[in-house]
Structures are given as C-alpha cells and as structure tokens.
Design an enzyme around this catalytic site. Structure first.
Site, PDB file in Angstrom:
ATOM      1  N   SER A  90       4.366   2.798   7.672  1.00  9.17           N
ATOM      2  CA  SER A  90       3.927   1.717   6.796  1.00  9.17           C
ATOM      3  C   SER A  90       5.067   1.175   5.952  1.00  9.17           C
ATOM      4  O   SER A  90       5.845   1.923   5.365  1.00  9.17           O
ATOM      5  CB  SER A  90       2.819   2.210   5.870  1.00  9.17           C
ATOM      6  OG  SER A  90       1.649   2.497   6.586  1.00  9.17           O
ATOM      7  N   HIS A 103       0.809  -1.221   0.000  1.00 14.80           N
ATOM      8  CA  HIS A 103       0.000   0.000   0.000  1.00 14.80           C
ATOM      9  C   HIS A 103       0.842   1.270   0.000  1.00 14.80           C
ATOM     10  O   HIS A 103       0.308   2.364  -0.187  1.00 14.80           O
ATOM     11  CB  HIS A 103      -1.019  -0.007   1.151  1.00 14.80           C
ATOM     12  CG  HIS A 103      -0.478   0.379   2.486  1.00 14.80           C
ATOM     13  ND1 HIS A 103      -0.001  -0.530   3.400  1.00 14.80           N
ATOM     14  CD2 HIS A 103      -0.336   1.599   3.073  1.00 14.80           C
ATOM     15  CE1 HIS A 103       0.391   0.097   4.492  1.00 14.80           C
ATOM     16  NE2 HIS A 103       0.201   1.403   4.313  1.00 14.80           N
ATOM     17  N   ASP A 157      -0.461  -7.480   1.514  1.00 13.67           N
ATOM     18  CA  ASP A 157       0.159  -6.150   1.617  1.00 13.67           C
ATOM     19  C   ASP A 157       1.674  -6.286   1.753  1.00 13.67           C
ATOM     20  O   ASP A 157       2.248  -6.062   2.823  1.00 13.67           O
ATOM     21  CB  ASP A 157      -0.440  -5.403   2.806  1.00 13.67           C
ATOM     22  CG  ASP A 157      -0.066  -3.923   2.809  1.00 13.67           C
ATOM     23  OD1 ASP A 157       0.380  -3.416   1.769  1.00 13.67           O
ATOM     24  OD2 ASP A 157      -0.230  -3.281   3.866  1.00 13.67           O
TER      25      ASP A 157
END
Length: 301
Positions: free
Chosen positions: A249, A85, A148
């Site tokens: 992230s 992502h 992911d």
C-alpha cells in the site's frame, strides 16, 4: 543535465545547484531528473507472487513504517508520495482523539535506496518534517478509499544516485495512461504467502476497463456496504491471479511513457478485496496533480 550561460556544460547536483566541468557553480536552481532508472525493467513479468526487482530498477521505491510496513515513491529529492490509509488506516479503530499528523510525523520511518529490507535498515530511516493527508480521505469509511493519497516531507533532501532517483508525475490532462490494456508495474515489500519478504518484488499488471471492474465488484460487500469505485480510481490486474497485498500500500503504479522515455507514477496502490482474489484498485494520480503541487510548491510537475 543542462547547458549553462558560459562555455561549459553544467550538471544538476543533488542539492539543486549547477556545477560545470571546472568546478564552478551557477546560480539557477535545477530539479532532479525523474523517471530515468539505471536498470529499467524491459520485459513483462507476470509471475504469481511477483519477481525480485534488480537494484536500480525502481529507484523511487520507498518502504515506510507507520502502522506497519507500507510503500511510497520519491518525488524530487524531498517528498514521498504514498496512500492516505498508510497514515490513517481503515482498520484502526477510533478510540478517543485521533493521533495528530505531527505525532505521526515524529515516529514515521522512511527507507530509501535499496531493494532488500536488511540493507534499507542499515542505511537508516530519513527524518520526517511533515505529513499531509488529502482532505477528501475518509478514514472511518471502510468501504470508501476515495482521496487515498498523502505526502510525506523529508527533513533534508536525499542524495540522488543510481539506486535513488525520483519518479515522474503524469502531464495534466494526459489520460492515455489509463487506457484499457496499458501495462504498468506495481512494486513493493508486501505480504507474500503469509510472510513479509526481504526483497523488493514487482509484477506487471494491465489496466482494466471500468465496466469489467464494476461487474466484478457487483455483490461484494465491505462491512455490509458496496465498495466505492469512484472516478478518482482505476483498476488493474485480472480476476484470476494474485495482486498487491498489505505492505505494498502506498507504492506507485508505474508506467513507461514511450514518448519521453521516462517512468511515470500513474497510480498509488490503494485497495482490493483480499490479497489474491482479483483486481486491485489504485488512486488515479492524474486527478490529484493540483493538490500535490499546492502542497509541495515544486516546479517539477
């Protein structure tokens, strides 16, 4: 370090060749030693908002700039492991044709080798050759972060040293890292109290049982749908304290393997419900070892 076929001791250089104490090189290819930081974290820090990471404590930490600030982890001397992502964000609307991975690779910036943002920018970004996103990742499903995981290939091998070393990957079939209560570390340059920090931060988080996380998720919605908590994920932290946030992230959830004495990337910072409202959810790297090996073709798995 390894022993050569002659009388000398051969050392693995950053370019993958062996060299002995007399300056002679041997033919076999060697692989960078992973998971051996110069100044490993030795205490369990659970400070709200995280603690500043000393130089050399998370030498695999990468900072990426793609659609904003993100994280990653160095594998070997040529690959960055990150979250899908950060390449194709969930929040980015699809207007027309999606940007190709070739286009993304051309403008992606990856910074390595320091714990402060200013020094990272001074060192400069590493040119990118290719970007790979796991085929199971669904960028248009905001409630589903399954798959992911992504890989970024650098154009040139990095020169390794005390402040730039790769992290190890877990051994296939070793699920002990995901046992409830096992402590790990999340690190990154993510949002803190509504601003982006200049210093790498880290925090210690315990792996949480699936049942507790499923119960905590009960009734919570993302775009009106139940968030997906698949077997390819694990959860860590506490429902009552801060967790990772935007900008973290893609960073590694790292653990010390007591048997080998090496640090292992067991997860990738993936998703959560808000930044300071409970558990964090991580991609379970153990389930993607074959995909990583298939892309990299490396023998250090």
């Amino acid at each position: 370090m390894g022993t050569g076929t002659g009388n000398g001791t051969y050392t693995c250089l950053a370019d993958g060749s062996w060299k002995d104490q007399y300056g002679l090189e041997d033919i076999p290819v060697c692989w960078p030693v992973c998971g051996k930081p110069d100044k490993p974290i030795t205490s369990i820090q659970q400070t709200v908002g995280g603690s500043e990471a000393p130089q050399g404590s998370f030498p695999w930490q990468a900072m990426t700039a793609i659609h904003g600030r993100g994280g990653g982890a160095l594998l070997g001397n040529l690959w960055i492991l990150t979250a899908a992502h950060t390449i194709y964000p969930k929040w980015r609307p699809d207007s027309g044709e999606r940007e190709s991975l070739i286009q993304i690779a051309e403008r992606t910036e990856v910074f390595l080798g320091h714990t402060t943002v200013d020094k990272l920018h001074r060192l400069g970004s590493h040119p990118i050759r290719r970007v790979f996103v796991h085929p199971g990742y669904r960028p248009n499903e905001n409630h589903d972060f399954d798959g992911d995981i992504a890989l970024i290939e650098l154009q040139d091998p990095v020169t390794l040293g005390p402040n730039l070393l790769p992290i190890c990957l877990p051994d296939a079939g070793n699920s002990n890292f995901y046992t409830r209560g096992r402590m790990g570390y999340a690190s990154g340059f993510g949002v803190e109290e509504y601003f982006l920090p200049e210093q790498l931060k880290y925090t210690a988080l315990p792996v949480t049982g699936r049942a507790s996380c499923q119960e905590w998720l009960r009734g919570k919605k993302v775009d009106g749908k139940d968030p997906v908590f698949s077997e390819n994920m694990f959860c860590a932290g506490s429902p009552h304290r801060k967790d990772t946030c935007q900008g973290d992230s893609g960073g590694a959830f790292s653990m010390l393997d007591q048997e080998s004495g090496r640090w292992v990337a067991t997860g990738i910072v993936s998703w959560g419900i808000g930044c300071d409202k409970g558990y964090g959810f991580y991609t379970k790297i153990l389930h993607y070892l074959d995909w990583i090996k298939g892309i990299t073709g490396e023998n250090w798995l």
